[in-house]
Design an enzyme around this catalytic site. Structure first.
Site, mmCIF file in Angstrom:
data_model
loop_
_atom_site.group_PDB
_atom_site.id
_atom_site.type_symbol
_atom_site.label_atom_id
_atom_site.label_comp_id
_atom_site.label_asym_id
_atom_site.label_seq_id
_atom_site.Cartn_x
_atom_site.Cartn_y
_atom_site.Cartn_z
ATOM 1 C CG ASN A 9 25.634 48.122 46.492
ATOM 2 O OD1 ASN A 9 26.520 48.757 47.062
ATOM 3 N ND2 ASN A 9 25.842 47.465 45.360
ATOM 4 C CE LYS A 11 24.894 49.499 42.153
ATOM 5 N NZ LYS A 11 24.838 48.851 40.868
ATOM 6 C CG HIS A 85 28.021 44.149 43.098
ATOM 7 N ND1 HIS A 85 28.103 44.695 41.835
ATOM 8 C CD2 HIS A 85 26.782 44.447 43.565
ATOM 9 C CE1 HIS A 85 26.959 45.303 41.566
ATOM 10 N NE2 HIS A 85 26.142 45.170 42.589
ATOM 11 C CD GLU A 87 28.059 47.793 39.843
ATOM 12 O OE1 GLU A 87 28.410 48.229 40.960
ATOM 13 O OE2 GLU A 87 26.917 47.980 39.377
ATOM 14 C CD GLU A 159 22.771 42.292 42.661
ATOM 15 O OE1 GLU A 159 21.987 43.225 42.834
ATOM 16 O OE2 GLU A 159 23.999 42.423 42.673
ATOM 17 N N GLY A 165 21.488 48.049 36.927
ATOM 18 C CA GLY A 165 21.662 49.436 36.479
ATOM 19 C C GLY A 165 21.129 49.713 35.081
ATOM 20 C CB SER A 201 16.602 47.428 37.157
ATOM 21 O OG SER A 201 17.750 47.766 36.398
HETATM 22 P P1 PGA Z 1 20.635 48.535 40.589
HETATM 23 O O1 PGA Z 1 21.902 47.848 41.274
HETATM 24 O O2 PGA Z 1 19.509 48.422 41.557
HETATM 25 O O3 PGA Z 1 21.069 49.943 40.352
HETATM 26 O O4 PGA Z 1 20.372 47.796 39.337
HETATM 27 C C1 PGA Z 1 21.772 46.646 41.912
HETATM 28 C C2 PGA Z 1 23.067 46.262 42.530
HETATM 29 O O5 PGA Z 1 23.624 46.958 43.362
HETATM 30 O O6 PGA Z 1 23.586 45.246 42.143
#
Ligand code: PGA
Length: 357
Positions: A9, A11, A85, A87, A159, A165, A201
């Protein structure tokens, strides 16, 4: 055993096409699903090994400025879409109800869905029961109304919000337990065979721990998937688990991407946006350096004279017997898009000389 997968992903990264092409090249491997931002989806048309996904979808089409429909995605070569997601849930107010609308629209359009669920930091602080209650609520809400026959197209990404993150990943045993819980909730809804990924992460240092757990079918990688040093290492770990050799993972050494980004306003000669030419697709130079390597073409006498005259060159005269129409198909050089272009000036002059007669 089914191979494990990794969802990359990206983002809202990277900032430009050059970086995106670089990332696509190194990520175009077996069992990888690349999820670039919408603006780079057209670049991924030439993926050789990986599959293509999108970061979001809207459940309607038509007068919805700024949105992208499931049908548009599926007609752009997209096979997977992330919905819900964290976010999007926290920054754009997406509820489980919205997530389920999006998931159903995506499934109706033939896409596979990657539905994200996970407890918040607050839920976690409430202990195991509170965390599992939050997960259960989100799984039921997000999967509600999905027909059981669609279950093979559903992937749930567990998640934990507090892990995304932050550099603070869950531990593999707890994630494995949560994956098992999610599968059992889905089964309770008649959805059998749902795959569950872990995300939050993930790094080269912890990927193996998660991949080794039996209930975890793969990983959703965010930040590390846009790190050109780290992501190849994570792919190697995945290959080890799947018993895939590096060569089989990257089917072709010359990946399908041009290192030069396509001019944004141009369509390629193949008609596909973002892919400049077949030669570029194969990673070749656009013009052969050795002139003798260039294909030759049979042209009519007037064409040859026209071309020769235009360049002040004397052309090899056409043999009397060499009528264009009798050259066998097997001997006829393959006329490529590029060769058509090389013919073009001569053809134009030829027309012109006819006109001036
Ligand atoms: P990350 O993001 O690996 O940077 O924690 C995971 C995600 O896209 O949800």
């Amino acid at each position: 055993m089914k191979p494990k997968i990794i969802v990359a992903n990206w983002k809202c990264n990277p900032e430009n096409t050059v970086e995106a092409v670089k990332l696509l090249k190194l990520s175009d491997r077996k069992d990888i699903i690349i999820i670039p931002p919408f603006v780079f989806i057209h670049l991924a048309g030439s993926l050789l090994n990986a599959s293509l996904g999108a970061q979001d979808v809207f459940w309607e089409s038509g007068a919805y400025t700024g949105e992208i429909s499931a049908t548009q995605l599926s007609k752009s070569g997209v096979k997977y879409v992330i919905v819900g997601h964290s976010e999007r849930r926290s920054n754009f107010g997406e509820t489980d109800e919205v997530v389920s609308l999006k998931a159903k629209a995506a499934l109706d359009a033939g896409l596979s869905v990657i539905i994200c669920v996970g407890e918040s930091a607050g839920d976690r602080e409430g202990g195991k029961v509170a965390a599992e209650r939050a997960i259960r609520r989100s799984v039921i809400g997000s999967l509600s109304g999905i027909a059981p026959k669609r279950s093979h197209k559903i992937i749930v990404a567990y998640e934990p919000v507090w892990a995304i993150g932050t550099g603070n990943a869950d531990n593999p045993d707890e994630a494995d337990e949560r994956a098992k819980l999610i599968k059992s909730i889905a089964e309770g809804m008649g959805l059998f065979g749902v795959a569950v990924l872990y995300g939050g992460s993930v790094s080269k240092d912890n990927a193996a721990g998660f991949l080794s757990r039996p209930e975890i079918d793969g990983l959703l990688v965010g930040g590390a998937s846009v790190d050109i040093d780290e992501f190849p290492k994570i792919i190697s770990i995945l290959n080890r688990f799947n018993g895939t050799s590096e060569a089989a993972s990257a089917k072709s050494k010359s990946s399908g991407f041009s290192s030069r980004p396509p001019a944004p306003s141009k369509l390629s000669k193949t008609g596909k946006p973002g892919v400049s030419s077949k030669a570029e697709l194969r990673g070749k130079k656009s013009r052969p350096a050795d002139k003798s390597a260039r294909p030759t073409f049979s042209r009519s006498k007037s064409q040859i004279e026209g071309v020769g005259a235009s360049r002040g060159k004397i052309r090899r005269p056409l043999k009397k017997t060499a009528k264009k129409s009798i050259i066998s198909l097997s001997r006829r050089p393959r006329i490529t898009e590029r060769s058509k272009l090389r013919q073009a000036p001569g053809l134009r002059l030829n027309k012109h000389s006819k006109r001036s007669k």
